[in-house]
Enzyme design. Structure first.
Site, mmCIF file in Angstrom:
data_model
loop_
_atom_site.group_PDB
_atom_site.id
_atom_site.type_symbol
_atom_site.label_atom_id
_atom_site.label_comp_id
_atom_site.label_asym_id
_atom_site.label_seq_id
_atom_site.Cartn_x
_atom_site.Cartn_y
_atom_site.Cartn_z
ATOM 1 C CB CYS A 93 -0.916 -0.023 1.232
ATOM 2 S SG CYS A 93 -1.865 1.498 1.411
ATOM 3 C CB CYS A 138 -0.423 2.486 4.125
ATOM 4 S SG CYS A 138 -1.925 1.821 3.437
ATOM 5 C CG ASP A 139 3.368 1.218 4.270
ATOM 6 O OD1 ASP A 139 2.903 1.666 5.332
ATOM 7 O OD2 ASP A 139 3.187 0.051 3.888
#
Ligand code: NAP
Length: 326
Positions: A137, A140-141
């Protein structure tokens, strides 16, 4: 909170666009839906950047915001939410049974909207390196890779979207794709080709993720045509090679296709009467938020019709339409 000994009219499993749309429609038609979701509610859209193609938002909308809006809309119509991991279901006898560990819920209709999960490469240390250089993701990261070297594996729309997104942070993004041409739609592919932070390794597979104590240090790559191998140094690898449907709970109880997706007909009917499937869990082809939402709507309408056709004694315990007291 729902009372476990009351038979629910409609239980919905999953809180992505399919599950939440089903909850909006079922709530609005007074089927008093109970939606069970896992510990990260909202489905895949909560891990995506701006959603540009959901109708009604000309300037786009953030995935998490869209999901939060849908949830609030479902709550407005009386949908109730329970958090927990469904551990097993029994669809052999009506009312159907859903267990969250030792907690049992029974229902007259079940809408399965459990979605799909990111597919992994199947390399030994892949999962152990989650959060230490391996990710599924970018939204997200990506933030953690400011001025770093990263790799995206895959050649579909997701891989390209993730790669373009990662160029906001990373020094360089290399897309490693097993073939010589992208699967991604041309309009997205063009964005990657035009981005000078993105490089491509064609006809290439990942045979090993190299890591030290701190995390990923590189990838051992193999040219699928020549068989030659080399090491590409990188700080992170984003795996974007598609998804697998979350249908393990239903194997042996519902008809699944050869890839494990729930087989549906006449809209969202499954092989068990009163059990409906909506969204990515039954859709290997379109997999869009709007198609998932559409099928969630269909599932709720079909569940309502199924409830209407039940003999009245089957409805005795469920006090149809009295949502608030339960
Ligand atoms: P996908 O279209 O199935 O693409 C998966 C990619 O990963 C393919 O390029 C595939 O290679 C590669 N791959 C699969 N297994 C692999 C393996 N074991 N090792 C190496 N590579 C592997 O999946 P997706 O990109 O997640 O997209 C899913 C659906 O969502 C699509 O319908 C897509 O259009 C849609 N989507 C749309 C948008 C948008 O419209 N903005 C954004 C994201 C996704 P091959 O090409 O060789 O098969």
């Amino acid at each position: 909170m729902p009372t476990p000994d009351v038979i629910q009219e409609t239980i919905i499993l999953g809180s992505g666009p399919a599950g939440l749309t089903a909850a909006i429609y079922a709530g609005r038609s007074r089927c008093c839906p109970l939606l069970i979701h896992g510990h990260q509610p909202g489905g895949q859209l909560t891990t995506t950047t701006a959603v540009d193609n959901f109708p009604g938002f000309p300037a786009g909308i953030d995935g998490p915001e869209l999901m939060e809006n849908m949830r609030r809309q479902a709550e407005r119509f009386g949908a109730r939410f329970v958090e927990g991991e469904v551990t097993s279901v029994d669809l052999r006898e009506h009312p159907y049974k859903v267990w969250l560990g030792s907690e049992l819920y029974r229902c007259l209709t079940l809408i399965i909207a459990t979605g799909a999960s990111p597919r992994l490469l199947g390399l030994g240390n892949e999962e152990a390196l989650y959060g230490r250089g391996v990710s599924v993701c970018a939204t997200c990261d990506g933030f953690f890779y400011r001025d770093r070297e990263v790799v995206v594996v895959g050649g579909g729309d997701t891989a390209i979207e993730e790669a373009v997104f990662l160029t906001r942070f990373a020094r360089r993004v290399t897309i490693v794709h097993r073939r010589g041409e992208l699967r991604a739609t041309p309009v997205l592919a063009q964005r990657a080709f035009a981005n000078d932070k993105i490089a491509f390794r064609w006809d290439t597979t990942v045979s090993e993720i190299l890591a030290d104590q701190a995390g990923v240090t590189g990838l051992r790559l193999k040219n699928a045509k020549t068989g030659e191998t080399d090491v590409l140094a990188c700080d992170g690898v984003f795996i974007a090679i598609g998804h697998q449907p979350n249908t393990g709970l239903f194997a042996g109880q519902l008809d699944l296709d050869h890839e494990g997706y729930i087989s549906t007909r006449n809209g969202t009917e499954t092989s068990v009467p009163g059990v409906f499937a909506a969204g990515d869990v039954q859709d290997p082809i379109f997999r869009q938020a709007v198609t998932a939402a559409g099928s969630g709507c269909m599932a709720a309408i079909q569940a309502e019709r199924f409830l209407d056709d039940l003999p009245s004694e089957a409805q005795l315990n469920c006090q149809r339409g009295i949502c608030k007291e339960r």
